[in-house]
Design a protein around this motif. Structure first.
Motif, PDB file in Angstrom:
ATOM      1  N   ASP A 177      11.215  34.397   7.250  1.00 21.50           N
ATOM      2  CA  ASP A 177      11.153  35.411   8.105  1.00 21.50           C
ATOM      3  C   ASP A 177      12.457  35.999   7.880  1.00 21.50           C
ATOM      4  N   PHE A 178      13.529  35.234   7.253  1.00 19.00           N
ATOM      5  CA  PHE A 178      14.729  34.937   7.592  1.00 19.00           C
ATOM      6  C   PHE A 178      15.715  35.018   6.562  1.00 19.00           C
ATOM      7  N   THR A 190      14.637  38.493  18.421  1.00 18.83           N
ATOM      8  CA  THR A 190      14.447  37.005  18.920  1.00 18.83           C
ATOM      9  C   THR A 190      15.494  36.042  17.502  1.00 18.83           C
ATOM     10  N   ILE A 191      15.752  36.674  16.553  1.00 20.58           N
ATOM     11  CA  ILE A 191      16.321  36.633  15.993  1.00 20.58           C
ATOM     12  C   ILE A 191      17.906  36.623  16.292  1.00 20.58           C
ATOM     13  N   TRP A 192      18.180  38.016  16.933  1.00 19.36           N
ATOM     14  CA  TRP A 192      19.554  37.776  17.398  1.00 19.36           C
ATOM     15  C   TRP A 192      19.738  37.201  18.902  1.00 19.36           C
ATOM     16  N   VAL A 222      12.767  43.805   4.683  1.00 20.70           N
ATOM     17  CA  VAL A 222      12.255  43.525   3.614  1.00 20.70           C
ATOM     18  C   VAL A 222      10.771  43.304   4.033  1.00 20.70           C
ATOM     19  N   THR A 223      10.155  43.490   2.721  1.00 22.05           N
ATOM     20  CA  THR A 223       8.567  43.176   3.180  1.00 22.05           C
ATOM     21  C   THR A 223       8.128  41.503   2.985  1.00 22.05           C
ATOM     22  N   TRP A 224       9.212  40.722   2.331  1.00 24.97           N
ATOM     23  CA  TRP A 224       8.367  39.243   2.010  1.00 24.97           C
ATOM     24  C   TRP A 224       9.683  39.001   1.721  1.00 24.97           C
ATOM     25  N   ASP A 272       9.831  42.786   8.522  1.00 26.16           N
ATOM     26  CA  ASP A 272       9.435  43.162  10.074  1.00 26.16           C
ATOM     27  C   ASP A 272      10.885  43.242  11.138  1.00 26.16           C
ATOM     28  N   PRO A 273      12.031  43.363  10.827  1.00 27.19           N
ATOM     29  CA  PRO A 273      13.461  43.930  11.611  1.00 27.19           C
ATOM     30  C   PRO A 273      12.958  44.461  12.918  1.00 27.19           C
ATOM     31  N   GLN A 274      12.008  45.282  12.737  1.00 26.46           N
ATOM     32  CA  GLN A 274      11.256  45.483  14.266  1.00 26.46           C
ATOM     33  C   GLN A 274      11.058  44.889  15.591  1.00 26.46           C
TER      34      GLN A 274
END
Length: 134
Positions: free
Chosen positions: A119-120, A90-92, A112-114, A83-85
């Motif tokens: 999550d990363f 938050t990741i970056w 990706v979905t899974w 769910d990159p949207q």
């Protein structure tokens, strides 16, 4: 085929044995690192997203160090995000703490979905120092 030149970081061997893959392989002056996730010592995902990303980078850096390398030697990065949207920002926020200074490596980011409950994930290719370069 010649025997693979596998690089193992300290610890986490059970994870690689259980899932039947190598953490990294040296070949032709490069280090090909398997995707690293933010797993806790027992293999479960770190629940906080930023902590999960930090742990993924720490796991990656452990493998790079075991190969006599560092993130400065990384030339290509692929990151996978569930769910990159909603997670990208938050990741970056964490990435600059590990990325270093320009010039930066190449980057491919994939939504990706899974990811096996994570999550990363980060996968890299690094250029290894030649015998005379050290």
């Amino acid at each position: 085929m010649t025997k693979r030149d596998v690089v193992f970081p300290p610890g986490r061997q059970a994870l690689y044995d259980r899932n039947h893959y190598s953490p990294a392989i040296r070949a032709n002056g490069f280090l090909f690192v398997s995707g690293q996730v933010g797993s806790q010592e027992d293999g479960s995902p770190e629940p906080d997203l930023q902590a999960q990303v930090r742990r993924a980078f720490d796991n990656l850096n452990g493998i790079l160090k075991a190969a006599g390398s560092s993130f400065e030697d990384v030339i290509d990065v692929t990151v996978f995000m569930v769910d990159p949207q909603s997670t990208f920002e938050t990741i970056w926020e964490v990435v600059p703490d590990y990325w270093g200074q320009a010039p930066y490596p190449t980057l491919t980011a994939v939504g990706v979905t899974w990811l096996y409950g994570f999550d990363f994930e980060i996968k890299v290719i690094a250029k290894l120092a030649q015998q005379g370069d050290q």
